[in-house]
Design a protein around this motif. Structure first.
Motif, PDB file in Angstrom:
ATOM      1  N   THR A  51       0.842  -1.187   0.000  1.00  0.00           N
ATOM      2  CA  THR A  51       0.000   0.000   0.000  1.00  0.00           C
ATOM      3  C   THR A  51       0.881   1.242   0.000  1.00  0.00           C
ATOM      4  O   THR A  51       2.085   1.178   0.240  1.00  0.00           O
ATOM      5  N   PHE A  52       0.261   2.380  -0.289  1.00  0.00           N
ATOM      6  CA  PHE A  52       0.999   3.638  -0.198  1.00  0.00           C
ATOM      7  C   PHE A  52       1.315   3.905   1.270  1.00  0.00           C
ATOM      8  O   PHE A  52       0.475   3.729   2.144  1.00  0.00           O
ATOM      9  N   ARG A  55      -0.329   9.488   2.662  1.00  0.00           N
ATOM     10  CA  ARG A  55      -1.461   9.995   1.883  1.00  0.00           C
ATOM     11  C   ARG A  55      -0.992  10.902   0.751  1.00  0.00           C
ATOM     12  O   ARG A  55      -1.660  11.022  -0.272  1.00  0.00           O
ATOM     13  N   ALA A  58      -0.315   8.568  -2.065  1.00  0.00           N
ATOM     14  CA  ALA A  58      -1.568   8.071  -2.639  1.00  0.00           C
ATOM     15  C   ALA A  58      -2.196   9.112  -3.554  1.00  0.00           C
ATOM     16  O   ALA A  58      -2.651   8.804  -4.662  1.00  0.00           O
ATOM     17  N   GLN A 142      -5.140  -3.286  -5.259  1.00  0.00           N
ATOM     18  CA  GLN A 142      -4.661  -2.144  -4.504  1.00  0.00           C
ATOM     19  C   GLN A 142      -3.964  -1.182  -5.461  1.00  0.00           C
ATOM     20  O   GLN A 142      -3.299  -1.600  -6.403  1.00  0.00           O
ATOM     21  N   LYS A 143      -4.153   0.091  -5.218  1.00  0.00           N
ATOM     22  CA  LYS A 143      -3.594   1.182  -6.012  1.00  0.00           C
ATOM     23  C   LYS A 143      -4.330   1.402  -7.333  1.00  0.00           C
ATOM     24  O   LYS A 143      -3.913   2.242  -8.134  1.00  0.00           O
ATOM     25  N   SER A 182     -11.665   1.989  -0.877  1.00  0.00           N
ATOM     26  CA  SER A 182     -10.955   2.769  -1.887  1.00  0.00           C
ATOM     27  C   SER A 182      -9.583   2.164  -2.154  1.00  0.00           C
ATOM     28  O   SER A 182      -8.675   2.288  -1.326  1.00  0.00           O
ATOM     29  N   SER A 184      -7.385   3.201  -4.106  1.00  0.00           N
ATOM     30  CA  SER A 184      -6.402   4.270  -4.315  1.00  0.00           C
ATOM     31  C   SER A 184      -5.947   4.907  -3.014  1.00  0.00           C
ATOM     32  O   SER A 184      -5.023   5.727  -3.014  1.00  0.00           O
ATOM     33  N   GLN A 185      -6.617   4.554  -1.904  1.00  0.00           N
ATOM     34  CA  GLN A 185      -6.356   5.164  -0.599  1.00  0.00           C
ATOM     35  C   GLN A 185      -6.672   6.662  -0.603  1.00  0.00           C
ATOM     36  O   GLN A 185      -6.056   7.449   0.106  1.00  0.00           O
ATOM     37  N   VAL A 186      -7.654   7.029  -1.421  1.00  0.00           N
ATOM     38  CA  VAL A 186      -8.160   8.400  -1.448  1.00  0.00           C
ATOM     39  C   VAL A 186      -9.678   8.325  -1.341  1.00  0.00           C
ATOM     40  O   VAL A 186     -10.320   7.577  -2.079  1.00  0.00           O
ATOM     41  N   ASN A 215      -2.239   7.127   6.142  1.00  0.00           N
ATOM     42  CA  ASN A 215      -1.848   6.956   4.742  1.00  0.00           C
ATOM     43  C   ASN A 215      -3.033   7.008   3.778  1.00  0.00           C
ATOM     44  O   ASN A 215      -2.917   6.610   2.618  1.00  0.00           O
ATOM     45  N   VAL A 216      -4.171   7.503   4.238  1.00  0.00           N
ATOM     46  CA  VAL A 216      -5.351   7.687   3.386  1.00  0.00           C
ATOM     47  C   VAL A 216      -5.590   9.181   3.202  1.00  0.00           C
ATOM     48  O   VAL A 216      -5.683   9.931   4.177  1.00  0.00           O
TER      49      VAL A 216
END
Length: 317
Positions: A51-52, A55, A58, A142-143, A182, A184-186, A215-216
């Motif tokens: 994961t990113f 944030r 991301a 993921q991503k 999400s 994209s973690q956004v 990290n979001v």
């Protein structure tokens, strides 16, 4: 008394200590080889993409063009695939990878209706078709460039919302839940308020940021008028502000003049991203934002990309 029968005498046996040790050694050697073969034959565990870690990472990984997708059945595959960068080896790989995308989607995930003193939550009900390359075995990779949106609706007239503590908590919980969906973690909060309701929105944004993982990224939409001379957005802990430069009502001409003159709004927090609509033309002659969100009152599946490719290519070559 019963007597014991006489058996033929047997020659004395040789000690088996050495034989026993050799046999044990062979068995142990064979067992270790068997275990080794068994371990090698196990299927390798599927590696989860990392994961990113922040944030900021991301948010910066999102493509320069994002399609807003509302609550309707839709299919964005033609738009996404048509916008992919033709990277090295693209001829051998007709399906563009996630890293090759120049376009992503911000999809309505949750709607929160504020009415009187209550708040009701409704999850997305309509299907959305995305490129197959964005999927892993158990869902979206993921991503993948998919941002989940929490849209806030407020009843009017006799059922005007109280904007109470319960409604705040409901919105924050909806934002946190949407963030878990999400890839994209956004996560994006779409909440338009009147001037007197700004403190309520500000508190919701602050609480959402505190409740989200570090990290979001938290993105918010904003009225274009908030990005011209109004500094209140600067105090909000949002990682991205997307001014919606369409459906601007009475201030439309003044705000469009600002965009036409400089290609972006003057407030620094409103400059990296911008929201435009396909049905309001012409767009500003020059755009200086790094990311563009596009609104379409119709389904993307019913909007041919061919008619927009030249215009979009001029913005993001």
């Amino acid at each position: 008394m019963l007597s014991t029968p006489d058996y033929p005498s047997q020659a004395p046996r040789r000690p088996l200590r050495l034989q026993h040790c050799l046999l044990c050694a062979l068995l142990l050697l064979g067992s270790s080889n068997l275990l080794a073969k068994t371990e090698l034959s196990k299927p390798a565990a599927a590696e989860t993409p990392p994961t990113f870690t922040s944030r900021q990472a991301a948010l910066s990984a999102l493509p320069p063009l994002m399609l807003w997708v509302g609550e309707r059945p839709d299919d964005v595959r033609t738009w996404i695939d048509g916008s992919a960068r033709q990277g090295k080896g693209a001829a051998d790989s007709p399906v563009p990878s996630i890293q090759d995308q120049r376009m992503g989607v911000a999809v309505l995930d949750t709607t929160v209706l504020l009415r009187d003193g209550s708040a009701s939550v409704r999850r997305r009900q309509q299907p959305l078709k995305l490129p197959p390359a964005w999927y892993a075995q158990n869902g979206l990779q993921q991503k993948a460039p998919v941002v989940t949106i929490v849209h806030i609706e407020m009843a009017r007239a006799a059922h005007k919302p109280a904007l109470n503590e319960k409604q705040k908590r409901t919105i924050v919980n909806a934002v946190v839940a949407a963030a878990t969906r999400s890839p994209s973690q956004v996560v994006q909060l779409d909440f338009e308020v009147m001037h007197s309701q700004k403190p309520f929105l500000a508190d919701v944004v602050k609480r959402s940021r505190d409740a989200l993982p570090a990290n979001v990224a938290l993105s918010i939409t904003a009225l274009a008028s908030w990005c011209v001379g109004d500094a209140w957005l600067a105090d909000l802990p949002a990682d991205e502000v997307v001014p919606t430069a369409f459906h601007m009502d009475g201030e439309a001409k003044r705000l469009r003049d600002v965009l036409d003159h400089d290609g972006r709004f003057p407030r620094p927090e409103c400059q990296p991203s911008l929201g435009l609509s396909l049905d309001e033309q012409p767009w500003p002659s020059k755009l200086r934002s790094q990311r563009l969100y596009l609104f379409n009152r119709n389904a993307w599946s019913g909007t041919p990309m061919a008619g927009w490719s030249v215009r979009l290519g001029a913005i993001f070559p």
